[in-house]
Structure formats: structure tokens, C-alpha cells
Design a protein around this motif. Sequence first.
Motif, PDB file in Angstrom:
ATOM      1  N   ASN A  93      -5.593  -5.284  11.322  1.00  0.00           N
ATOM      2  CA  ASN A  93      -5.148  -6.339  10.966  1.00  0.00           C
ATOM      3  C   ASN A  93      -3.543  -6.492  10.710  1.00  0.00           C
ATOM      4  N   HIS A 149      11.744 -19.473  11.217  1.00  0.00           N
ATOM      5  CA  HIS A 149      10.797 -19.359  12.506  1.00  0.00           C
ATOM      6  C   HIS A 149      10.992 -17.852  12.069  1.00  0.00           C
ATOM      7  N   GLU A 165      -2.022  -5.610  13.955  1.00  0.00           N
ATOM      8  CA  GLU A 165      -2.380  -6.834  15.405  1.00  0.00           C
ATOM      9  C   GLU A 165      -1.282  -8.313  14.432  1.00  0.00           C
ATOM     10  N   VAL A 166      -1.100  -8.174  13.302  1.00  0.00           N
ATOM     11  CA  VAL A 166      -0.120  -9.838  13.028  1.00  0.00           C
ATOM     12  C   VAL A 166       1.159  -9.024  13.188  1.00  0.00           C
ATOM     13  N   SER A 167       1.814  -7.648  13.581  1.00  0.00           N
ATOM     14  CA  SER A 167       3.172  -7.516  13.275  1.00  0.00           C
ATOM     15  C   SER A 167       3.905  -8.462  13.926  1.00  0.00           C
ATOM     16  N   GLY A 168       3.536  -8.945  15.206  1.00  0.00           N
ATOM     17  CA  GLY A 168       4.297  -9.968  16.342  1.00  0.00           C
ATOM     18  C   GLY A 168       4.200 -11.044  16.189  1.00  0.00           C
ATOM     19  N   THR A 169       3.292 -11.460  15.399  1.00  0.00           N
ATOM     20  CA  THR A 169       2.787 -13.068  14.986  1.00  0.00           C
ATOM     21  C   THR A 169       4.169 -14.064  14.453  1.00  0.00           C
ATOM     22  N   LYS A 170       4.835 -14.504  15.047  1.00  0.00           N
ATOM     23  CA  LYS A 170       5.103 -15.607  14.575  1.00  0.00           C
ATOM     24  C   LYS A 170       4.690 -16.856  13.783  1.00  0.00           C
ATOM     25  N   VAL A 171       5.445 -17.263  12.327  1.00  0.00           N
ATOM     26  CA  VAL A 171       5.452 -18.248  11.382  1.00  0.00           C
ATOM     27  C   VAL A 171       6.482 -19.606  11.355  1.00  0.00           C
ATOM     28  N   SER A 208       9.635 -13.871  11.518  1.00  0.00           N
ATOM     29  CA  SER A 208       7.583 -13.331  11.740  1.00  0.00           C
ATOM     30  C   SER A 208       6.789 -12.947  10.305  1.00  0.00           C
ATOM     31  N   ALA A 209       5.730 -12.679  10.756  1.00  0.00           N
ATOM     32  CA  ALA A 209       4.724 -12.642   9.813  1.00  0.00           C
ATOM     33  C   ALA A 209       5.203 -11.161   9.383  1.00  0.00           C
TER      34      ALA A 209
END
Length: 127
Positions: free
Chosen positions: A87, A120, A90-96, A122-123
Amino acid sequence: KDLQVARTNFAKYNTFNLPQPTVKLAFAARLSSPLAVLQLLGKMLAVLEENFLSSLMGLGMTFGNHYMAAKRSIVASTELAAEVRANVEEVSGTKVWVFRQKLEENKKGEGDSATSQWQHLSASEVL
């Protein structure tokens, strides 16, 4: 890259190394619980009082059940640790999008004023 930055900044707060006991330690922990002690004491008293072989077999089955439960708990903790690691990757590249306060200097030099804005991130920066 973002994950490495987060690890250097926040590693002491967010470690993903979950301790995994050995089967021997998990089995000893299970046997030292009050419920297991009560179960084993009852089985040992039954060995003294009832048919020796069947009571001894029941005592052995109780030990076996606790051993298998200890093994299952270690397998479950290993699977959980692998899932947590997956997990995180997986979320290391997700933008928040986050709403944060930003301090800005006044043009007149009267000090700082606080304004809020959407940013903006990154996770890994959220960690």
C-alpha cells in the motif's frame, strides 16, 4: 523520489517494519494467557480423574490447537506486513489536494498575514 523524501523527513514517525514474533514466542504467549491456563489446568485435572489415555489425548489436542493458532497468527501478521508495504508503494505517486494556511508578508511591512489556499501534494508529503 517523493517516497524517499518522506522517509528521510518522517521515518521516525512512520515506520512500516512490523515486528513478527517466532512461532515459539507466539506459542508461549498464547499458553501464558489466562484462558489457556484455565483450559490446560482443566485438561490436566481430567487426566488425573478420568480415563487416562482419552484425557491425555484431549490435553495434546489442546496444545496442538494453541500451536496451530500461533502459527496462523504469524502467517496473518506476515501477510499484513506485506500488504502495508504494498500500500505504501502503491500510493507514493498519488497526488492529493489539501487546504493549507500560507503566511504572506504585508506590502506595508506590518507583519505577516495568514491566507489559505489549496495546494497539490503527493501522498508521501501528507505523511
